[in-house]
Design a protein around this motif. Structure first.
Motif, mmCIF file in Angstrom:
data_model
loop_
_atom_site.group_PDB
_atom_site.id
_atom_site.type_symbol
_atom_site.label_atom_id
_atom_site.label_comp_id
_atom_site.label_asym_id
_atom_site.label_seq_id
_atom_site.Cartn_x
_atom_site.Cartn_y
_atom_site.Cartn_z
ATOM 1 N N SER A 135 45.143 55.428 47.052
ATOM 2 C CA SER A 135 46.009 54.954 47.919
ATOM 3 C C SER A 135 46.228 53.580 47.864
ATOM 4 C CB SER A 135 45.278 55.282 49.316
ATOM 5 O OG SER A 135 44.118 54.736 49.634
ATOM 6 N N ARG A 136 45.458 52.781 46.805
ATOM 7 C CA ARG A 136 45.724 51.311 46.658
ATOM 8 C C ARG A 136 45.969 51.256 45.027
ATOM 9 N NH1 ARG A 136 41.746 48.460 50.773
ATOM 10 N NH2 ARG A 136 42.872 49.303 52.677
ATOM 11 N N PRO A 137 46.795 50.350 44.986
ATOM 12 C CA PRO A 137 46.740 49.959 43.445
ATOM 13 C C PRO A 137 45.606 49.435 42.828
ATOM 14 C CG PRO A 137 48.206 48.557 44.519
ATOM 15 C CD PRO A 137 47.536 49.551 45.640
ATOM 16 N N VAL A 138 45.436 49.363 41.568
ATOM 17 C CA VAL A 138 44.331 48.912 40.967
ATOM 18 C C VAL A 138 44.923 47.797 40.035
ATOM 19 C CG1 VAL A 138 42.317 49.322 39.243
ATOM 20 C CG2 VAL A 138 43.012 51.129 40.978
ATOM 21 N N ARG A 139 44.072 46.790 39.846
ATOM 22 C CA ARG A 139 44.492 45.575 38.983
ATOM 23 C C ARG A 139 44.071 45.807 37.596
ATOM 24 N NH1 ARG A 139 46.886 40.740 39.310
ATOM 25 N NH2 ARG A 139 46.335 39.228 37.989
ATOM 26 N N MET A 140 44.941 45.676 36.591
ATOM 27 C CA MET A 140 44.539 45.861 35.250
ATOM 28 C C MET A 140 43.569 44.655 34.999
ATOM 29 S SD MET A 140 48.162 46.349 33.524
ATOM 30 C CE MET A 140 49.290 47.474 33.913
ATOM 31 N N ARG A 141 42.281 45.080 34.404
ATOM 32 C CA ARG A 141 41.574 44.239 34.003
ATOM 33 C C ARG A 141 41.891 43.283 32.854
ATOM 34 N NH1 ARG A 141 35.854 47.031 33.521
ATOM 35 N NH2 ARG A 141 36.582 47.608 31.516
ATOM 36 N N ASN A 142 41.525 41.849 32.843
ATOM 37 C CA ASN A 142 41.821 40.981 31.972
ATOM 38 C C ASN A 142 43.130 40.842 31.657
ATOM 39 O OD1 ASN A 142 38.970 40.337 31.627
ATOM 40 N ND2 ASN A 142 38.666 42.306 30.365
ATOM 41 N N VAL A 143 43.996 40.742 32.655
ATOM 42 C CA VAL A 143 45.420 40.557 32.294
ATOM 43 C C VAL A 143 45.951 39.871 33.227
ATOM 44 C CG1 VAL A 143 47.723 41.775 32.560
ATOM 45 C CG2 VAL A 143 45.828 42.972 31.223
ATOM 46 N N VAL A 144 46.792 38.750 32.959
ATOM 47 C CA VAL A 144 47.267 37.775 34.084
ATOM 48 C C VAL A 144 48.940 37.844 33.674
ATOM 49 C CG1 VAL A 144 45.287 36.359 33.943
ATOM 50 C CG2 VAL A 144 47.135 36.139 32.110
ATOM 51 N N LEU A 145 49.592 37.266 34.384
ATOM 52 C CA LEU A 145 51.069 36.877 34.438
ATOM 53 C C LEU A 145 51.485 35.663 33.928
ATOM 54 C CD1 LEU A 145 52.180 38.561 37.949
ATOM 55 C CD2 LEU A 145 52.514 39.766 35.636
ATOM 56 N N GLU A 146 52.336 35.607 33.221
ATOM 57 C CA GLU A 146 53.037 34.295 32.289
ATOM 58 C C GLU A 146 54.574 34.669 32.479
ATOM 59 O OE1 GLU A 146 51.525 33.159 28.746
ATOM 60 O OE2 GLU A 146 49.696 32.662 29.590
#
Length: 180
Positions: A135-146
């Motif tokens: 029911s909730r999104p999971v954050r990708m591990r070791n990934v950031v936005l640029e």
């Protein structure tokens, strides 16, 4: 958006067209975009991790279309996805744990029984895997936005290559002001 093909940084070249279907109806600006609308876009950046160089992957969704409508977008992949929480219809075992049982393909069961059909293989009689999403999104591990050079955003990882899997639900984000 449920991705319709797999994408991997460095292996899927920039310029590759991508498609997906909306996993839920979405209100964007003043338009209600229905569930299963087809989103189309392009891989903007795709660089694999090599040595100390980081992996980079940017996907931009340009349009979404459905019966009777379409809408321009400028949405980018962000490092969130919905994980499968289980199987709604699990694959059934080929053999019963009890060899004398007449259920789940025991030795005395007819091969014409629906329980004896293979659970995979693409036939129309196969029992499909149907994922139940968390029911909730999971954050990708070791990934950031640029930021990208064209004003978009890219996923970046110092640790591993970035892989997106077909039939997985990923999150894209856009600013409503970008479509005015």
């Amino acid at each position: 958006m449920v991705l319709q093909q797999s994408v991997e940084a460095g292996k899927t070249p920039a310029g590759t067209q991508v498609q997906g279907k909306l996993a839920a109806a979405t209100q964007f600006y003043s338009t209600l975009i229905p569930k299963n609308a087809v989103a189309s876009g392009v891989v903007v950046e795709s660089e694999s991790k090599k040595g100390k160089d980081r992996a980079r992957l940017a996907i931009r969704i340009n349009t979404v279309s459905w019966d009777g409508g379409w809408y321009p977008l400028n949405a980018y992949l962000i490092p969130l996805y919905y994980a499968a929480a289980g199987q709604a219809l699990p694959n059934l075992p080929i053999e019963s744990p009890d060899p004398n049982s007449r259920t789940l393909n025991g030795p005395n069961q007819s091969s014409q029984s629906p329980m004896s059909r293979p659970s995979s293989g693409g036939g129309s009689e196969a029992i499909p895997d149907v994922a139940i999403l968390s029911s909730r999104p999971v954050r990708m591990r070791n990934v950031v936005l640029e930021p990208t050079s064209n004003g978009g955003i890219a996923l970046v990882s110092e640790h591993a290559n970035i892989k997106l899997f077909k039939m997985t639900t990923y999150v894209f984000a856009a600013e409503e002001s970008s479509t005015k």
